[in-house]
Design a protein around this motif. Structure first.
Motif, PDB file in Angstrom:
ATOM      1  N   ASN A 128       0.836  -1.206   0.000  1.00  0.00           N
ATOM      2  CA  ASN A 128       0.000   0.000   0.000  1.00  0.00           C
ATOM      3  C   ASN A 128       0.870   1.254   0.000  1.00  0.00           C
ATOM      4  OD1 ASN A 128      -3.217  -0.551   1.357  1.00  0.00           O
ATOM      5  ND2 ASN A 128      -1.767  -2.214   1.000  1.00  0.00           N
ATOM      6  N   LEU A 129       1.108   1.815  -1.170  1.00  0.00           N
ATOM      7  CA  LEU A 129       1.858   3.066  -1.266  1.00  0.00           C
ATOM      8  C   LEU A 129       0.963   4.210  -1.740  1.00  0.00           C
ATOM      9  CD1 LEU A 129       4.029   0.670  -1.980  1.00  0.00           C
ATOM     10  CD2 LEU A 129       5.439   2.575  -2.725  1.00  0.00           C
ATOM     11  N   THR A 130       0.320   4.001  -2.874  1.00  0.00           N
ATOM     12  CA  THR A 130      -0.290   5.087  -3.618  1.00  0.00           C
ATOM     13  C   THR A 130      -1.529   5.649  -2.937  1.00  0.00           C
ATOM     14  OG1 THR A 130       0.475   3.996  -5.627  1.00  0.00           O
ATOM     15  CG2 THR A 130      -1.128   5.744  -5.892  1.00  0.00           C
ATOM     16  N   GLU A 131      -1.648   6.981  -3.005  1.00  0.00           N
ATOM     17  CA  GLU A 131      -2.832   7.692  -2.541  1.00  0.00           C
ATOM     18  C   GLU A 131      -3.297   8.610  -3.673  1.00  0.00           C
ATOM     19  OE1 GLU A 131      -1.966   9.638   1.158  1.00  0.00           O
ATOM     20  OE2 GLU A 131      -1.288   7.790   2.126  1.00  0.00           O
ATOM     21  N   PRO A 132      -4.519   9.130  -3.601  1.00  0.00           N
ATOM     22  CA  PRO A 132      -5.018   9.962  -4.696  1.00  0.00           C
ATOM     23  C   PRO A 132      -4.090  11.111  -5.073  1.00  0.00           C
ATOM     24  CG  PRO A 132      -6.813   9.398  -3.221  1.00  0.00           C
ATOM     25  CD  PRO A 132      -5.557   8.889  -2.580  1.00  0.00           C
ATOM     26  N   GLN A 133      -3.420  11.715  -4.078  1.00  0.00           N
ATOM     27  CA  GLN A 133      -2.544  12.855  -4.345  1.00  0.00           C
ATOM     28  C   GLN A 133      -1.073  12.456  -4.380  1.00  0.00           C
ATOM     29  OE1 GLN A 133      -3.710  12.056  -1.412  1.00  0.00           O
ATOM     30  NE2 GLN A 133      -1.849  12.017  -0.197  1.00  0.00           N
ATOM     31  N   ALA A 134      -0.783  11.171  -4.191  1.00  0.00           N
ATOM     32  CA  ALA A 134       0.611  10.724  -4.085  1.00  0.00           C
ATOM     33  C   ALA A 134       0.788   9.450  -4.887  1.00  0.00           C
ATOM     34  CB  ALA A 134       0.984  10.491  -2.620  1.00  0.00           C
ATOM     35  N   GLY A 135       1.175   9.632  -6.155  1.00  0.00           N
ATOM     36  CA  GLY A 135       1.446   8.492  -7.011  1.00  0.00           C
ATOM     37  C   GLY A 135       2.941   8.234  -7.053  1.00  0.00           C
ATOM     38  N   SER A 136       3.581   8.686  -8.126  1.00  0.00           N
ATOM     39  CA  SER A 136       5.036   8.538  -8.210  1.00  0.00           C
ATOM     40  C   SER A 136       5.743   9.343  -7.127  1.00  0.00           C
ATOM     41  CB  SER A 136       5.525   8.989  -9.598  1.00  0.00           C
ATOM     42  OG  SER A 136       4.957   8.187 -10.605  1.00  0.00           O
TER      43      SER A 136
ATOM     44  N   VAL B  41       5.822   9.565  -3.856  1.00  0.00           N
ATOM     45  CA  VAL B  41       5.382   8.843  -2.663  1.00  0.00           C
ATOM     46  C   VAL B  41       5.462   9.720  -1.419  1.00  0.00           C
ATOM     47  CG1 VAL B  41       5.815   6.819  -1.209  1.00  0.00           C
ATOM     48  CG2 VAL B  41       6.098   6.657  -3.679  1.00  0.00           C
ATOM     49  N   GLY B  42       6.419  10.628  -1.388  1.00  0.00           N
ATOM     50  CA  GLY B  42       6.601  11.469  -0.214  1.00  0.00           C
ATOM     51  C   GLY B  42       5.439  12.393   0.073  1.00  0.00           C
ATOM     52  N   ALA B  43       4.511  12.522  -0.876  1.00  0.00           N
ATOM     53  CA  ALA B  43       3.362  13.406  -0.679  1.00  0.00           C
ATOM     54  C   ALA B  43       2.197  12.716   0.009  1.00  0.00           C
ATOM     55  CB  ALA B  43       2.898  13.954  -2.038  1.00  0.00           C
ATOM     56  N   LEU B  44       2.364  11.458   0.400  1.00  0.00           N
ATOM     57  CA  LEU B  44       1.237  10.734   1.004  1.00  0.00           C
ATOM     58  C   LEU B  44       0.861  11.344   2.354  1.00  0.00           C
ATOM     59  CD1 LEU B  44       2.219   8.690   3.492  1.00  0.00           C
ATOM     60  CD2 LEU B  44       3.055   7.330   1.595  1.00  0.00           C
ATOM     61  N   SER B  45      -0.406  11.149   2.745  1.00  0.00           N
ATOM     62  CA  SER B  45      -0.927  11.781   3.959  1.00  0.00           C
ATOM     63  C   SER B  45      -1.413  10.794   5.016  1.00  0.00           C
ATOM     64  CB  SER B  45      -2.079  12.721   3.594  1.00  0.00           C
ATOM     65  OG  SER B  45      -3.138  12.018   2.976  1.00  0.00           O
ATOM     66  N   SER B  46      -1.318   9.499   4.786  1.00  0.00           N
ATOM     67  CA  SER B  46      -1.751   8.514   5.772  1.00  0.00           C
ATOM     68  C   SER B  46      -0.949   8.685   7.058  1.00  0.00           C
ATOM     69  CB  SER B  46      -1.574   7.092   5.233  1.00  0.00           C
ATOM     70  OG  SER B  46      -2.473   6.846   4.175  1.00  0.00           O
TER      71      SER B  46
END
Length: 570
Positions: free
Chosen positions: A162-170, A172-177
């Motif tokens: 589980n890496l990808t989020e709606p705003q964080a694809g390639s 990855v550092g932009a994820l908010s979880s």
């Protein structure tokens, strides 16, 4: 769909082209004798032919579905997965300490290639578990290993990433979880993840998610991410699936292909998870899983290409249309159909040889700890991933063309290969990102790893000039041109100048490697025969592509930015 696992092709390539014997000669993999390897390939091929291939069409026509919060897989997939698990195929290269076979990674890659040709949608499930097993073996606590590894290796439970989020694809550092410490050795995980292959299903007793999330003191970007193991069902004191965790499947994606693979949007609402590795060390732990996964995705592309090729060949041997030069009753003897089929076969061999050479380098690194093998494995990985999946896309597209008008009629099954394989060039890092990695990180050594490969290619070409001068000269000349372009890239201080030519550089390197391995195959059979004939197809029709590719590399980036956004129509 007709499919026969190319067992003899793997045996030849492993024995005569990429030298698996050097892996078996190490103490670490001494049990991988020729007899053992042959038995593994033969039995895996039987599984692919008899169990998995018949499921391929069913997965496409009857996709996985979400019913009242429960994911139902395609008809026969549960039985197919059971056969995979009971055969021990999930844990081919996993540690024997927890129930794995401990065999070379090269064998695991070969089996995944065959499984991908048989049924790519189903193959994704054990592939993801294999990646999770690698990450846990390298980074998990002893307690987590003892509980989860035996069940993942046996196939009783399955794993996801589980890496990808709606705003964080390639990015990855932009994820908010988020992850919060519960104070009892567990963490509460909150957030939403998308594109989670096999995120939920009904083929195994538990689904174990590796989730990237940020602790409260985690810095922005990738350096602040941590990795957590979050099971669908929290294990009870006996290690069996207990109460349901606070996670759910929001929806399943409606995809152009891989319909039998449930791709989930996952929601975590304070779900209980366990830290894997060090706090804020999530990217390092996840990349343990992703690096080998990238090679296996390349193998998915090659496997899908094999399936598409066999499907196209079977059609060409049956379809009667027009007069042929020799009077053969079917279209297989038309020159243009021969052109397509021979090019497909030549490219499959080249991509598969690169894939297996990379796997052997990984095994040698594992067995010896050699920095040189480590550098070679790292250099070959983005090439194997990108070229393997590009070949999968190109060959499956050509397979539709061989079918003519019937290729776009879904009942023939030709289009499914093209639809299924398309995403492989995108997930596990897009092929553009693979190429950027190649010209950036992988050339940070001043090109040393690249030059060692080129030296090996040229040495073999030199020695082959007395027996196969036409093939040897072609390989030597292309290698020299590639060396000059590599020197040019290494000399570029502006990363964007490198990135603008990254994709053609990677493809050119793959083309030269393909020529190298075709030459080795021709030499192995004595310079005459089917492999030498196929090598000449590759050298005459596919290898010359390198000229235009290397020309493009040196153009740089300036022309790409000469057009303003307004000029582009923005």
């Amino acid at each position: 769909m007709p499919y026969t696992a190319p067992v003899s092709e793997f045996k030849f390539t492993l024995d005569h082209v990429v030298d698996l014997a050097q892996v078996a000669a190490t103490d670490r993999f001494s049990e991988a004798t020729a007899d053992v390897c042959e038995a593994i390939l033969t039995e895996a091929g039987r599984l692919c032919d008899d169990i998995m291939a018949p499921l391929n069409r069913a997965g496409d026509l009857t996709p996985a579905r979400l019913e009242n919060g429960v994911v139902r897989t395609s008809p026969g997939f549960a039985e197919g997965y059971k056969a995979i698990a009971e055969g021990g195929w999930v844990g081919i290269s996993a540690s024997p300490e927890h129930g794995g076979m401990g065999l070379p990674f090269a064998l695991s890659v070969a089996v995944n290639d065959m499984m991908s040709g048989a049924c790519l949608s189903l193959q994704l499930c054990p592939l993801l578990s294999q990646g999770q097993i690698e990450a846990l073996e390298a980074h998990a606590s002893d307690e987590l290993k003892a509980l989860y590894l035996p069940k993942l290796i046996s196939g009783e439970w399955t794993g996801t990433m589980n890496l990808t989020e709606p705003q964080a694809g390639s990015d990855v550092g932009a994820l908010s979880s988020k992850a919060a410490d519960n104070g009892d050795g567990t963490y509460a995980i909150t957030g939403q993840k998308i594109y989670i292959s096999w995120g939920d299903h009904d083929v195994a007793g538990n689904v174990c998610h590796l989730v990237l999330a940020r602790l409260p003191d985690g810095k922005p970007g990738t350096k602040g991410l941590s990795l957590f193991l979050v099971p669908k069902y929290i294990p009870d004191d006996a290690g069996n699936p207990g109460v349901a965790n606070s996670l759910s499947v929001v929806s399943l994606e409606h995809k152009m292909g891989l319909h039998g693979s449930p791709t989930a949007v996952m929601q975590y609402d304070g779900a209980t998870g366990w830290l894997v590795g060090d706090p804020h060390g999530g990217i390092a732990a996840m990349f343990t899983m992703m690096n080998n996964a990238r090679l296996n995705v390349g193998a998915q592309g090659v496997g899908a290409a094999e399936g598409a090729y066999q499907h196209a060949l079977a059609y060409a041997l049956e379809r009667k249309q027009g007069r042929t030069p020799t009077g053969h009753p079917t279209i297989v003897d038309h020159a243009d159909v021969r052109r397509m089929l021979t090019a497909m076969k030549a490219d499959i061999f080249a991509a598969r040889a690169i894939e297996l050479a990379c796997a052997v380098a990984i095994d040698m690194e594992t067995a010896t700890g050699s920095a040189d093998w480590s550098a070679r494995a790292a250099f070959l990985t983005p090439i194997a991933k990108a070229f393997g999946t590009d070949v999968g896309i190109a060959v499956s597209r050509e397979g539709v063309q061989v079918h003519g008008g019937m290729g776009v009629i879904e009942e023939t099954g030709a289009a499914q290969f093209s639809r299924d394989v398309r995403v492989t060039a995108i997930y596990e890092g897009t092929n553009g990102i693979q190429a950027m990695d190649l010209v950036a990180r992988k050339l940070m050594d001043g090109g040393e790893a690249a030059y060692r490969l080129l030296e090996e290619i040229e040495t073999q070409a030199e020695s082959a000039r007395t027996t196969l001068p036409d093939l040897a000269d072609a390989v030597w000349n292309t290698s020299e041109s590639l060396r000059e372009t590599t020197e040019w890239l290494v000399g570029q201080s502006d990363a964007n100048q490198r990135f603008a030519g990254a994709v053609p550089y990677l493809r050119a390197f793959a083309r030269v490697l393909g020529g190298h391995y075709h030459l080795k195959a021709a030499l192995a059979e004595g310079g005459s025969g089917a492999r030498s004939a196929l090598a000449r197809v590759y050298m005459g029709r596919l290898l010359p592509e390198y000229l235009g590719l290397l020309e493009e590399v040196r153009v740089g980036a300036d022309d790409l930015y000469a057009l303003s956004l307004e000029d582009l129509g923005a």
